[in-house]
Design an enzyme around this catalytic site. Sequence first.
Site, PDB file in Angstrom:
ATOM      1  N   HIS A   1     -82.075  57.342  35.035  1.00  0.00           N
ATOM      2  CA  HIS A   1     -80.808  57.613  34.350  1.00  0.00           C
ATOM      3  C   HIS A   1     -80.933  58.417  33.081  1.00  0.00           C
ATOM      4  CE1 HIS A   1     -77.882  55.202  36.638  1.00  0.00           C
ATOM      5  NE2 HIS A   1     -78.931  54.486  36.965  1.00  0.00           N
TER       6      HIS A   1
ATOM      7  N   LYS B   1     -67.142  57.455  24.297  1.00  0.00           N
ATOM      8  CA  LYS B   1     -68.445  57.201  24.922  1.00  0.00           C
ATOM      9  C   LYS B   1     -69.304  56.548  23.859  1.00  0.00           C
ATOM     10  CE  LYS B   1     -68.685  61.703  25.834  1.00  0.00           C
ATOM     11  NZ  LYS B   1     -69.188  61.769  27.196  1.00  0.00           N
ATOM     12  N   ARG B   2     -70.475  56.035  24.223  1.00  0.00           N
ATOM     13  CA  ARG B   2     -71.349  55.484  23.197  1.00  0.00           C
ATOM     14  C   ARG B   2     -71.631  56.542  22.121  1.00  0.00           C
ATOM     15  NH1 ARG B   2     -73.639  50.306  24.140  1.00  0.00           N
ATOM     16  NH2 ARG B   2     -74.615  50.697  22.114  1.00  0.00           N
TER      17      ARG B   2
ATOM     18  N   LYS C   1     -74.969  63.034  22.242  1.00  0.00           N
ATOM     19  CA  LYS C   1     -73.612  63.249  22.749  1.00  0.00           C
ATOM     20  C   LYS C   1     -72.769  64.081  21.778  1.00  0.00           C
ATOM     21  CE  LYS C   1     -73.499  58.969  25.538  1.00  0.00           C
ATOM     22  NZ  LYS C   1     -72.938  59.289  26.872  1.00  0.00           N
TER      23      LYS C   1
ATOM     24  N   THR D   1     -70.023  59.905  33.381  1.00  0.00           N
ATOM     25  CA  THR D   1     -69.022  59.479  34.363  1.00  0.00           C
ATOM     26  C   THR D   1     -67.645  59.438  33.713  1.00  0.00           C
ATOM     27  OG1 THR D   1     -69.577  57.185  33.847  1.00  0.00           O
ATOM     28  CG2 THR D   1     -70.552  58.131  35.846  1.00  0.00           C
TER      29      THR D   1
ATOM     30  N   LYS E   1     -63.680  60.430  35.184  1.00  0.00           N
ATOM     31  CA  LYS E   1     -62.435  59.658  35.060  1.00  0.00           C
ATOM     32  C   LYS E   1     -61.325  60.535  34.486  1.00  0.00           C
ATOM     33  CE  LYS E   1     -65.388  55.787  33.806  1.00  0.00           C
ATOM     34  NZ  LYS E   1     -65.935  55.083  32.629  1.00  0.00           N
TER      35      LYS E   1
HETATM   36  C1  LIG Z   1     -67.018  55.400  31.862  1.00  0.00           C
HETATM   37  C2  LIG Z   1     -67.433  54.600  30.701  1.00  0.00           C
HETATM   38  C3  LIG Z   1     -68.583  54.949  29.979  1.00  0.00           C
HETATM   39  C4  LIG Z   1     -69.424  56.169  30.306  1.00  0.00           C
HETATM   40  O1  LIG Z   1     -68.925  57.261  29.563  1.00  0.00           O
HETATM   41  P1  LIG Z   1     -69.768  58.612  29.386  1.00  0.00           P
HETATM   42  O2  LIG Z   1     -68.791  59.552  28.755  1.00  0.00           O
HETATM   43  O3  LIG Z   1     -70.163  59.056  30.744  1.00  0.00           O
HETATM   44  O4  LIG Z   1     -70.918  58.301  28.507  1.00  0.00           O
HETATM   45  C5  LIG Z   1     -68.941  54.175  28.896  1.00  0.00           C
HETATM   46  N1  LIG Z   1     -68.199  53.107  28.532  1.00  0.00           N
HETATM   47  C6  LIG Z   1     -67.086  52.761  29.183  1.00  0.00           C
HETATM   48  C7  LIG Z   1     -66.306  51.586  28.721  1.00  0.00           C
HETATM   49  C8  LIG Z   1     -66.663  53.485  30.291  1.00  0.00           C
HETATM   50  O5  LIG Z   1     -65.554  53.110  30.958  1.00  0.00           O
END
Ligand SMILES: *Cc1c(COP(=O)(O)O)cnc(C)c1O
Length: 838
Positions: free
Chosen positions: A384, A573-574, A579, A681, A685
């Site tokens: 990952h 995101k984190r 990032k 991911t 979304k």
């Molecule tokens: C989808 C999701 C992530 C992943 O987000 P990235 O932008 O791909 O890092 C992290 N936390 C939550 C709560 C999510 O729903």
Amino acid sequence: MSVSEQLENIRGVQDEERLQIIRDALQQLGMDKVDIETDFLRYLYHTMGRGLESESYYLFKALSYSVRDRLMTRWKKTWEAYNAEQSKKAYYLSMEFLIGRSLSNNLLNLGIESETEQALYDLGLKFEDVESAERDAGLGNGGLGRLAACFMDSCATLQLPVMGYGLRYEYGMFKQLIQNGYQLEEPDHWLGLGPYPWEVMRDEYTQTIKFGGVTKQYTDPHTGQLIVHWDHGEEVQAVPFDVPIPGFKNETVNTLRLWSATAQEGFDLHEFNAGSYHEAVSKKAAAENITMVLYPNDSSENGKALRLKQQYFLVSASLQDVVCQWKAKYGNFDGFAANNAFQLNDTHPSLAVAELMRLLIDEEHMQWDQAWQITTQTMAYTNHTLLPEALERWSVELFKSLLPRLLDIIYEINHRFLQQVSMKWPADNERLSRMSIIDEGNNVCMAYLAIVGSHSINGVAALHSELLKEGLFNDFYQLWPEKFNNKTNGVTQRRWLAGCNPKLRALLKDKIGEDWVTDLSQLEQIEAFIKDESFKQAWYEVKQHNKQRLAYMVEKETGVVFDTASLFDVQVKRIHEYKRQLLNALHIIHLYARIKRGDIENWTNRCVLIGGKAAPGYAMAKQIIKLIGNISQVVNNDPDIGDKLKVVFFPNYRVSAMEVICPGTDLSEQISTAGKEASGTGNMKFMMNGALTIGTLDGANVEIREAVTDENFFLFGLATSEVEELKKHYQPQECINRSESLQAVMNLLESGHFNQFECGIFDEIIASIKSPNDPWMTLADFDSYIAVQQQAADLYRHQSQWIEKSIINSARSGIFSTDRTMAEYNDEIWNLVPIELE
Ligand SMILES: *Cc1c(COP(=O)(O)O)cnc(C)c1O
């Protein structure tokens, strides 16, 4: 045992009438409004001793029990069908399952949403109020854990016999509070409010896990075989709690089995009698510590002993569970490799390689070669991350004290593996030391253990899988090119479109029906309507509704008012330097500076939302949160700025928040340094819900852009190879020198404009982005980022064009369904046969 067999076993059942009564009792429960209403009231009044006036949490629980009842017979039937014939099964081993809420997802998949809403309505209740009382099951950090949860949903929907194995942490992901702009962490005691309604304890499947002690070798006097005995120290019990995972309207209910740690007997009677009451009780507490809390570090390694214990606890309990059940059924291991597949979600469960060897050799007395064949045929590893700090290494010392037998086995695996390497590359000692599972610092490299012990190694997006082969794992790729493959991530459209965006779901249903709920490629059909004015108007109205819903939530959480006529620009995101939330912050400062100097011709109003948790020990990430908070204070309180720009840091980003955020977003920020984000991911979304992406050529962004084509994607920044090239002679000061916009931004930042009474608090951030060693090269991408941001802003003022691009993004998101991802894992790695249920 089937229901009819059970009936035959009930003594004294002769007359048909009594038989019928029992049959009725075991019948599936009704799915009509009245059935649900009756059960809901029975649980509320008779089981929980409460009434309709009680707090929504109790209403939620009563409703959840009623829904769970409707999963039970289906769950049992699924289990029986999977065990009826010798069918291959797969096991998804993951330290994280970021489930979020389950009530509405379970209603959606059971197909009883409107019946349930009606039932509550008739009782004077609102479904939204009851639903929002459910706490998120936050058993994960971010993308990796959420991916595991999406995989579970898709496997159940595809009717694949896949079981998830994870840990039942007492405390999930911490709750993020923001105080004076700083992140504070509050423990998430999600199980604190009484039992979690979606779990069933199955203590009959309890396993014993061993730790510590020493290993002793001896020769069996009868067979002459060398036997190793692990004279272990401590023993801990692993008790499984099963969570039902229903497929979409297909009668399948798969299982997610979460292990909880407890001491053997509660009290050690011997010590108790000897007067060591306190020691006896503290032993119990020490055992329970193992599953007490999720480690809140995303993409960063953690060398703590307890973390290694957690990993072994998961792996040992899960493998023993599978091996025990196999043995009970078949008595030998002839068909084991052909009928079991283990998928390792990152290196966290990679001890499975050594543990399966231990079980087969020590417990089942198998020869090494046969055990190794079974192990490599059943294990598959998903990588990952390319970030070196995330690659797990555990010291040999720690291994020796906690898992001495496992260390023996790893040494032997490594010994045999290095022999193989030296056969292929004679006298290449450098390569031998590069590839050794035990590194020069005397650490066990978990990724190498996973690679050596698996028949399949995959990355999670096309670019990422290529980079693995070229870089990090190149030596292994040269040795075993056939093991390497790609499985681009996805998300489940049940939760991330049908569930979280009911207005869009209704519009889609009206135009193209609902086949897309189980076949997302069907969304392509809506592209036929991109010039249909009434459809475009409807699309716009859906987005406006969702923006309004998001604006309510933002105002409630932060007090800041978002105007839905503005461009909603979102990065959630984190928080991590790779990032590049900092790049986003620089852009906000740039917009602020422009307004202040009156450079506002053809302005597009914009609301920027940034959210995400920082690992509690990650100081830089926490400073980034503070910086965004301070910028938002200055921007939101300046009368010159008004509605032209609003900025919030949204606290406690989590799954249930994302369910409101992604439908209400116009512009999705996916701006990591190229080559650093494995897939992403969140990007999928947003796309599914009609947002346009502004992003770098990183992770799955590459595939998103390919799907929508360049004119429907805001691309900027250096590509991976350019990043690598620039690294050799990176001079951020040159980026500043050649860009007036960047000079203005840096002047504001360095003058302390955003920290007037907090002298020097952003010095480290400033130094990091100005350093020639900045691995994330934030300033290198600044100019191209603000240029493309301007294109996005300009396009947004041409609503008609924006809407068309929004429709195209959603229409072409079909490949980013985890249904596609899971089908690929199955076709190319697991080879399971779907099991249909009636
Ligand atoms: C989808 C999701 C992530 C992943 O987000 P990235 O932008 O791909 O890092 C992290 N936390 C939550 C709560 C999510 O729903």
